[in-house]
Design an enzyme around this catalytic site. Structure first.
Site, PDB file in Angstrom:
ATOM      1  N   CYS A 463      39.217  43.662  43.039  1.00 51.04           N
ATOM      2  CA  CYS A 463      40.051  42.593  42.490  1.00 51.04           C
ATOM      3  C   CYS A 463      41.395  43.151  42.027  1.00 51.04           C
ATOM      4  O   CYS A 463      42.251  43.439  42.849  1.00 51.04           O
ATOM      5  CB  CYS A 463      39.315  41.863  41.364  1.00 51.04           C
ATOM      6  SG  CYS A 463      40.061  40.261  40.942  1.00 51.04           S
ATOM      7  N   HIS A 562      34.449  40.475  43.550  1.00 49.84           N
ATOM      8  CA  HIS A 562      33.738  41.400  42.660  1.00 49.84           C
ATOM      9  C   HIS A 562      32.332  41.665  43.201  1.00 49.84           C
ATOM     10  O   HIS A 562      31.374  40.973  42.839  1.00 49.84           O
ATOM     11  CB  HIS A 562      33.638  40.820  41.241  1.00 49.84           C
ATOM     12  CG  HIS A 562      34.904  40.877  40.461  1.00 49.84           C
ATOM     13  ND1 HIS A 562      35.194  41.881  39.569  1.00 49.84           N
ATOM     14  CD2 HIS A 562      35.975  40.046  40.463  1.00 49.84           C
ATOM     15  CE1 HIS A 562      36.382  41.669  39.033  1.00 49.84           C
ATOM     16  NE2 HIS A 562      36.883  40.556  39.548  1.00 49.84           N
ATOM     17  N   GLU A 564      30.342  43.952  42.385  1.00 54.91           N
ATOM     18  CA  GLU A 564      29.440  44.407  41.323  1.00 54.91           C
ATOM     19  C   GLU A 564      28.720  43.246  40.644  1.00 54.91           C
ATOM     20  O   GLU A 564      27.625  43.419  40.083  1.00 54.91           O
ATOM     21  CB  GLU A 564      30.209  45.245  40.278  1.00 54.91           C
ATOM     22  CG  GLU A 564      31.077  44.464  39.299  1.00 54.91           C
ATOM     23  CD  GLU A 564      32.450  44.112  39.850  1.00 54.91           C
ATOM     24  OE1 GLU A 564      33.356  43.857  39.023  1.00 54.91           O
ATOM     25  OE2 GLU A 564      32.624  44.076  41.083  1.00 54.91           O
TER      26      GLU A 564
END
Length: 607
Positions: A463, A562, A564
């Protein structure tokens, strides 16, 4: 875990203080699943005493057979001082709200909202070490209803010991710290530390540079030098062996000058935070966890400590053979906040076979402190990149922003008033920093990226990190996305709801092995003019760039989403696995040639 006999305790070699009194140890136990009234009643069944209830989230059981026992939410967020302090910071127009019933209701609201996230903590008074088995009766009384570390993925609950030292000479403190650092990996295994706690920020390992300094046989500081070194490397309570209470007891002025905001209770003890609290498991005991700590006591007093320190230094410097060593991946983030991103990035790297190393500006600010050894780098998400790095005419921009702030001030106050309890809870639990730019982080990440690129280390930008890579290579950003999405707006969600199309022949396509991918979307900026040597890897349906890569670098990839935050989406794990694979091998399987005409540094992506 083997059965533990709660009656057998390993006493330390040095069991007396300098004055000849038996050494004592304080114990703090964190757990969930019970209400305040239930906890204090159960403890009173075991220990007797009178209940002094202070609020909905704190009580003290006084005059038990062990002394006063305190029970409270384990979060400074819920102390009366901090709540009232927040209310006192509100504008004068809210004076009627600051005190009385509304303030009390806010307190109850936040306590109730946090009840499923924040554990209760039982703080026992200091006991002579040989009396620790007396706590097992309390543990057994609470076990049937309590929830321990392993009861939930988010239960990062701990058992803390505060052992009094035999003396407070710097040589003794150094011996205990060195013994702990030598035994750290062994202790993590012996305590069976839960993955949720390993990747949480509460027991972050000591920085490698500090460990090497402490283990150096030539390191022989006085207490002032030792304190300054510790504070410079560890300005936090979140270490598995926390020395701040001890150092504050020895020189509170020095510690408070460096950490004026930190909550520190001074005492002549260590603060050992590594063990889990598995209160709900029948084969777990407080005494058995103490016996594991006792290995540190034994080594600290042993003539073999010097040799153990040298072996550990050799291992850490890579002088011993480590064919199965996990790659170390640096993960950048802000000084304050960023815990959710750090937690899930660390989890993604752990599952991919790597060790995450947290990199924050303040940790490396003093004396141009060198970066730790890393095998790869992740530039994480967060605040917007300061536009001074890619825009001209900032004076006019600042004037425009200032005027907009004036127009919004009254509306914003009322919105803040309505949202304050929720915002306060989230900030208190996760220390999220305010939105905006972070010039110190920009400067630090520029240093990290220069370090990685100079060594051809694999780099992943997430990002903001993708945007930063583009700016670093002399590209620019769209500061708003209204021209792309119009009235329908950009999707803003942590769920995989945005569809992106991946270009053939790119590294990103090779990683995901698909033409289209569903991703999440939390950004309000995007890459505009590409940086030097970069090409587009993926776009969304509106034409906004969603992934970039550098063709002449072994692995330099930036994604606008994202990954994660999508730990259950198998395809998203591939990014972490590819990064780690490149870090292990030193070179990728192959360098993907530039098959796209989009890799022109001056290409504009405006529609």
């Amino acid at each position: 875990m083997p059965d533990a006999d709660p009656t057998e305790i390993d006493l330390p070699c040095r069991n007396l203080t300098e004055g000849g009194a038996p050494r004592r140890v304080g114990v703090e136990v964190e757990f969930g699943g019970m209400k305040l009234d239930e906890i204090v009643e159960k403890i009173r069944e075991s220990l007797g005493g009178e209940i002094d209830r202070e609020s909905d989230y704190a009580a003290t059981l006084r005059e038990t057979r062990l002394g006063d026992v305190r029970v409270e939410f384990d979060a400074s967020l819920f102390t009366d001082l901090k709540l009232r302090g927040m209310l006192n910071d509100w504008p004068r127009e809210a004076s009627a709200i600051r005190h009385g019933r509304i303030a009390g209701n806010l307190e109850k609201l936040m306590a109730g909202a946090a009840a499923r996230l924040v554990p209760f903590e039982v703080v026992f008074p200091p006991l002579e070490i040989e009396r620790l088995p007396e706590l097992e009766q309390v543990r057994e009384t609470l076990r049937e209803h309590a929830e321990g570390t392993g009861a939930s993925l988010v239960n990062a609950f701990g058992l803390h010991f505060n052992p009094e030292l035999p003396d407070t000479r710097v040589a003794t403190i150094l011996a205990f710290l060195r013994a702990f650092l030598c035994l750290y990996d062994e202790l993590v295994d012996a305590h069976h530390v839960d993955p949720a706690r390993r990747i949480s920020p509460f027991i972050d390992p000591f920085p490698q540079s500090y460990v090497l300094r402490v283990l150096d046989p030539g390191y022989s500081p006085d207490i002032a030098e030792f304190t300054d070194d510790y504070l410079a490397a560890n300005p936090t309570r979140n270490r598995p062996l926390d020395l701040l209470p001890l150092l504050a007891w020895l020189d509170e002025t020095r510690v408070r000058a460096r950490l004026p905001e930190e909550k520190i209770s001074t005492r002549p003890t260590l603060h050992y935070r590594l063990p889990d609290c598995r209160m709900d498991q029948s084969d777990w005991s407080i005494t058995a966890e103490w016996n594991r700590w006792a290995r540190v006591e034994t080594l600290a007093a042993s003539p073999t400590l010097k040799a153990a320190c040298e072996r550990q230094r050799r291992r850490m410097r890579g002088e011993a053979e480590h064919p199965m060593r996990r790659p170390r991946v640096g993960v950048t983030g802000p000084d304050k906040g960023g815990f959710p991103a750090w937690f899930f990035t660390r989890l993604g790297l752990l599952r991919a076979g790597a060790k995450a190393v947290r990199l924050r500006p303040n940790d490396f600010a003093e004396n141009d402190k060198p970066l730790p050894p890393i095998d790869a780098l992740i530039i994480g998400g967060g605040a917007d990149v300061d536009p001074v790095r890619y825009l001209d005419g900032l004076d006019a921009l600042r004037d425009e922003i200032g005027a907009a702030r004036d127009r919004r001030r009254n509306l914003r106050w009322w919105l803040n008033f309505l949202l304050a309890p929720v915002i306060y809870l989230i900030r208190g639990l996760f220390s999220l920093s305010a939105s905006g730019v972070d010039p110190a982080r920009d400067e630090f990440e520029e240093r990290c990226l220069d370090h990685a690129l100079a060594r051809d280390l694999p780099v992943l930008g997430i990002c903001r990190g993708a945007q930063f890579i583009n700016i670093h290579l002399k590209g620019t950003l769209h500061r708003g996305l209204g021209d792309f999405y119009g009235e329908r707006g950009n999707i803003g969600t942590v769920l995989p709801r945005k569809r992106v199309r991946i270009d053939h022949g790119t590294r990103v396509h090779r990683v995901f092995d698909t033409d289209e991918l569903l991703v999440n979307s939390l950004h309000n900026q995007a890459v505009d003019r590409l940086g030097e040597g970069l090409r587009v890897s993926a776009r969304d349906s509106a034409g906004v760039i969603q992934a970039i890569e550098k063709t002449s670098h072994p692995f330099l990839v930036g994604v606008q989403w994202h990954p994660e935050y999508l730990p259950l989406v198998r395809s998203q794990r591939r990014l972490f696995r590819e990064l780690v694979r490149c870090a292990k091998s030193g070179v990728p399987a192959r360098v993907v040639p530039d098959l796209s005409h989009a890799a022109r540094g001056l290409e504009s992506t405006r529609p």
